[in-house]
Design an enzyme around this catalytic site. Structure first.
Site, mmCIF file in Angstrom:
data_model
loop_
_atom_site.group_PDB
_atom_site.id
_atom_site.type_symbol
_atom_site.label_atom_id
_atom_site.label_comp_id
_atom_site.label_asym_id
_atom_site.label_seq_id
_atom_site.Cartn_x
_atom_site.Cartn_y
_atom_site.Cartn_z
ATOM 1 N N PRO A 10 7.213 -4.901 -1.894
ATOM 2 C CA PRO A 10 7.489 -3.635 -1.227
ATOM 3 C C PRO A 10 6.437 -3.230 -0.189
ATOM 4 C CG PRO A 10 6.746 -3.283 -3.487
ATOM 5 C CD PRO A 10 7.007 -4.746 -3.342
ATOM 6 N N ASN A 11 6.951 -2.643 0.880
ATOM 7 C CA ASN A 11 6.156 -2.097 1.991
ATOM 8 C C ASN A 11 5.563 -3.161 2.906
ATOM 9 O OD1 ASN A 11 6.418 0.760 1.273
ATOM 10 N ND2 ASN A 11 5.182 0.217 -0.507
ATOM 11 N N ARG A 18 1.188 -0.566 9.081
ATOM 12 C CA ARG A 18 0.808 0.012 7.788
ATOM 13 C C ARG A 18 -0.693 -0.169 7.543
ATOM 14 N NH1 ARG A 18 1.773 -2.751 1.889
ATOM 15 N NH2 ARG A 18 0.987 -0.974 0.704
ATOM 16 N N TYR A 23 -4.835 -3.835 5.924
ATOM 17 C CA TYR A 23 -3.929 -4.985 5.866
ATOM 18 C C TYR A 23 -3.900 -5.828 7.134
ATOM 19 C CZ TYR A 23 -2.351 -2.634 1.652
ATOM 20 O OH TYR A 23 -2.306 -2.057 0.416
ATOM 21 N N ASN A 74 3.580 -12.289 -2.854
ATOM 22 C CA ASN A 74 2.748 -11.081 -2.789
ATOM 23 C C ASN A 74 3.599 -9.963 -3.390
ATOM 24 O OD1 ASN A 74 1.289 -8.791 -2.272
ATOM 25 N ND2 ASN A 74 0.790 -9.320 -0.152
ATOM 26 N N ALA A 77 2.743 -3.565 -4.559
ATOM 27 C CA ALA A 77 2.485 -2.564 -5.607
ATOM 28 C C ALA A 77 3.042 -2.988 -6.970
ATOM 29 C CB ALA A 77 3.063 -1.218 -5.189
ATOM 30 N N GLU A 98 -0.203 -16.226 -6.480
ATOM 31 C CA GLU A 98 -0.173 -14.786 -6.166
ATOM 32 C C GLU A 98 -1.131 -14.525 -5.002
ATOM 33 O OE1 GLU A 98 -1.558 -12.522 -9.498
ATOM 34 O OE2 GLU A 98 -1.669 -10.655 -8.358
ATOM 35 N N HIS A 100 -2.722 -11.624 -2.189
ATOM 36 C CA HIS A 100 -2.923 -10.258 -1.689
ATOM 37 C C HIS A 100 -3.723 -10.320 -0.398
ATOM 38 C CE1 HIS A 100 -1.349 -8.665 -5.390
ATOM 39 N NE2 HIS A 100 -2.117 -9.524 -6.034
ATOM 40 N N ARG A 107 -10.912 -2.241 -4.344
ATOM 41 C CA ARG A 107 -10.157 -1.027 -4.034
ATOM 42 C C ARG A 107 -10.055 -0.119 -5.276
ATOM 43 N NH1 ARG A 107 -4.924 -2.502 -0.854
ATOM 44 N NH2 ARG A 107 -5.052 -0.245 -0.473
HETATM 45 C C1 DQA Z 1 -1.339 -5.808 -1.654
HETATM 46 C C2 DQA Z 1 -2.287 -4.998 -2.552
HETATM 47 C C3 DQA Z 1 -1.500 -4.020 -3.425
HETATM 48 O O1 DQA Z 1 -2.391 -3.271 -4.242
HETATM 49 C C4 DQA Z 1 -0.724 -3.048 -2.559
HETATM 50 O O2 DQA Z 1 0.070 -2.196 -3.360
HETATM 51 C C5 DQA Z 1 0.099 -3.729 -1.529
HETATM 52 C C6 DQA Z 1 -0.426 -4.915 -0.857
HETATM 53 C C7 DQA Z 1 -2.105 -6.707 -0.667
HETATM 54 O O3 DQA Z 1 -1.480 -7.592 -0.086
HETATM 55 O O4 DQA Z 1 -3.306 -6.495 -0.445
HETATM 56 O O5 DQA Z 1 1.171 -3.242 -1.152
HETATM 57 O O6 DQA Z 1 -0.568 -6.659 -2.490
#
Ligand code: DQA
Length: 143
Positions: A10-11, A18, A23, A74, A77, A98, A100, A107
């Protein structure tokens, strides 16, 4: 040809605009193009999905785990909340990395726990878009 699955949670469709200080400025299309270039050089084919919905990600793991040799995910959240994605990965036989973009351990405390990492081969956190490239190269080299 070997197939590798890429799942963006998501997002991540908002990348580029964003929180770019966290990011980066690459869009999701930019990242996917970098991955496609690696895939072409490595002679693998990619299935790339993005969803803002937990159940869609669970469904995608069920549908694609049989005919793909690896997964780069990825979970965004959902990393910190989703037992459903964790259980789907635990039941699937697909080696998973995985990723990120940000270093989740630098964080907020709520980002320090991943439900996903214990069912993955490994985790890459904090290397920006390069983390996806490294994960893909690992899965290409693995078989
Ligand atoms: C994320 C880190 C997560 O905590 C966050 O909610 C994201 C992006 C990252 O790529 O750094 O949406 O997965």
């Amino acid at each position: 040809m070997k197939k590798i699955l890429i799942i963006h949670g998501p997002n991540l469709n908002q990348l580029g605009k964003r929180e770019p200080d966290i990011y980066g400025t690459d869009t999701l299309d930019d990242i996917n193009q970098q991955l496609q270039a690696i895939a072409q050089a490595e002679s693998v084919s990619l299935t790339i999905l993005q969803s803002n919905h937990e159940g869609d990600i669970v469904d995608a793991i069920h549908v694609h785990e049989q005919d793909h040799v690896g997964l780069v995910i990825n979970p965004a959240a959902f990393t910190h909340t989703s037992i459903a994605i964790r259980d789907a990965l635990a039941a699937a036989s697909i080696p998973t990395v995985e990723v990120h973009l940000s270093n989740i351990y630098q964080r907020e405390a709520f980002r320090h726990h991943s439900y996903i990492s214990s069912v993955c081969v490994g985790q890459i956190s904090g290397l920006g878009a390069y983390g996806y490239a490294a994960a893909l190269r690992y899965l290409c080299a693995r078989d």
